[in-house]
Write a protein that holds these residues in place. Sequence first.
Motif, mmCIF file in Angstrom:
data_model
loop_
_atom_site.group_PDB
_atom_site.id
_atom_site.type_symbol
_atom_site.label_atom_id
_atom_site.label_comp_id
_atom_site.label_asym_id
_atom_site.label_seq_id
_atom_site.Cartn_x
_atom_site.Cartn_y
_atom_site.Cartn_z
ATOM 1 N N LEU A 56 -2.083 6.505 7.662
ATOM 2 C CA LEU A 56 -2.146 7.439 6.492
ATOM 3 C C LEU A 56 -2.988 5.561 5.896
ATOM 4 O O LEU A 56 -4.243 6.303 4.966
ATOM 5 C CB LEU A 56 -2.644 7.971 6.192
ATOM 6 N N PHE A 57 -1.288 5.580 5.610
ATOM 7 C CA PHE A 57 -1.826 3.901 4.570
ATOM 8 C C PHE A 57 -2.517 3.136 5.142
ATOM 9 O O PHE A 57 -3.145 1.645 4.696
ATOM 10 C CB PHE A 57 -0.953 4.057 3.650
ATOM 11 N N PHE A 58 -2.412 2.757 6.589
ATOM 12 C CA PHE A 58 -2.386 1.076 6.928
ATOM 13 C C PHE A 58 -3.323 1.040 8.055
ATOM 14 O O PHE A 58 -3.480 -0.184 8.802
ATOM 15 C CB PHE A 58 -1.084 0.437 7.563
ATOM 16 N N GLY A 59 -3.799 2.894 8.987
ATOM 17 C CA GLY A 59 -4.293 2.774 9.629
ATOM 18 C C GLY A 59 -3.793 2.454 11.345
ATOM 19 O O GLY A 59 -4.707 1.542 12.422
ATOM 20 N N ALA A 60 -2.988 2.313 11.496
ATOM 21 C CA ALA A 60 -1.724 1.867 12.636
ATOM 22 C C ALA A 60 -1.122 3.233 13.507
ATOM 23 O O ALA A 60 -1.259 4.273 12.688
ATOM 24 C CB ALA A 60 -0.834 0.729 11.918
ATOM 25 N N PRO A 61 -1.337 3.014 14.581
ATOM 26 C CA PRO A 61 -0.242 4.783 15.135
ATOM 27 C C PRO A 61 1.221 5.137 14.198
ATOM 28 O O PRO A 61 1.958 4.057 13.831
ATOM 29 C CB PRO A 61 0.005 4.766 16.367
ATOM 30 N N ASN A 62 0.799 5.875 14.250
ATOM 31 C CA ASN A 62 2.063 6.378 13.590
ATOM 32 C C ASN A 62 3.344 6.487 15.039
ATOM 33 O O ASN A 62 2.424 7.484 15.778
ATOM 34 C CB ASN A 62 2.069 7.946 13.212
ATOM 35 N N PRO A 63 4.693 6.207 14.290
ATOM 36 C CA PRO A 63 5.344 5.746 15.240
ATOM 37 C C PRO A 63 5.412 6.497 16.099
ATOM 38 O O PRO A 63 5.690 6.790 17.383
ATOM 39 C CB PRO A 63 6.702 5.059 14.335
ATOM 40 N N ARG B 15 0.693 -1.401 -0.034
ATOM 41 C CA ARG B 15 0.239 -0.274 0.136
ATOM 42 C C ARG B 15 0.864 1.110 -0.426
ATOM 43 O O ARG B 15 0.270 2.243 -0.698
ATOM 44 C CB ARG B 15 -0.468 0.105 1.442
ATOM 45 N N PHE B 16 1.775 1.389 0.592
ATOM 46 C CA PHE B 16 2.948 2.363 0.415
ATOM 47 C C PHE B 16 4.037 2.070 0.427
ATOM 48 O O PHE B 16 4.552 0.504 1.682
ATOM 49 C CB PHE B 16 3.013 3.863 1.467
#
Length: 337
Positions: A249-256, A8-9
């Motif tokens: 934005l691309f994976f629906g996961a928290p930004n690190p 996806r990215f």
Amino acid sequence: MPRYQSHRFSVAPMMDWSDRHCRAFHRTLSAQALLYTEMVTANAVIFGDRERLLGFSPMEHPVAVQLGGSEPEALARAARICADWGYDEINLNVGCPSDRVQGGNFGACLMRDPALVASCVAAMKAEVAIPVTVKCRIGVDDQDPEEALDALADAVLAAGADALVVHARKAWLQGLSPKENRDIPPLDYDRVRRLKQRLSQDFADVPVSINGGLNTLEDAAAQLAHVDGVMLGRAAYQNPELLLDVDALFFGAPNPYADGFAAVEAFEPYIAAHVAGGGRLHDITRHMLGLFTGRPGARAFRRRLAIDGVKPEAGIEVLRAAVDEVRRAEERRSLVA
């Protein structure tokens, strides 16, 4: 749904840029993005210094190695070596337009020989269990992009390719330099979208990613309405702070990390270990020059690293001093505001 969500990215393979230190830095900024090595030729993998060419940190996963070559047997052997080294994917370069690559009969000139590319893919697939993917252009020179891209895609997918990454420009092998080939041939995103639409019947689960001219995450995200993945190259390298927003934005996961300051602090142990092991600070910080692009103090940050960071004795304190240039500039701005 595509089989490989990491597509996806992704951050593009970039010669002289996407080395192991660059990838470790980018991984600090995004836990999810798929990272690529610089292109390495099959014969270099077989006969060269593998630690120098293939060595990477476990923190880099998921990470793909990009191979260059046109001899199925050599590529198969190199793919097996790369898989044994622990890479997550083997990517075949069918897009590089440099004279050196053309002289070796690989890269973008292979767009003219889909059957040979298919043979290369089949040979690699027979040797490894990890995905084998292809990165290509929409055509070269006077080829009709409708015919050229369809022919290449059909051939490699029939041979078992697990994903396609398409740089949405032609490559002009005569008359344009590699640098000019990244900018002058017009972008044709619609051509890549038509390919994905056509493949959605028989190869719906094979990801098609688009590359070329995507300068912001917003531009990139908009492409996902039409294709499965996006690949950024120079934009991610020259303004790496944008990678901090990729996971959400691309994976629906928290930004690190919240910002570049926090990311640099988290990356410090990697840098310190490299310097303690005899490496130079500049080996890593040369990939960080664009980190604070657009922020107050960004020029002073770059200047500090360019002048002091290249000295043989430079250590982590130089990077900290450079970051402090940005902190102080932002504090001054906030006081004025």
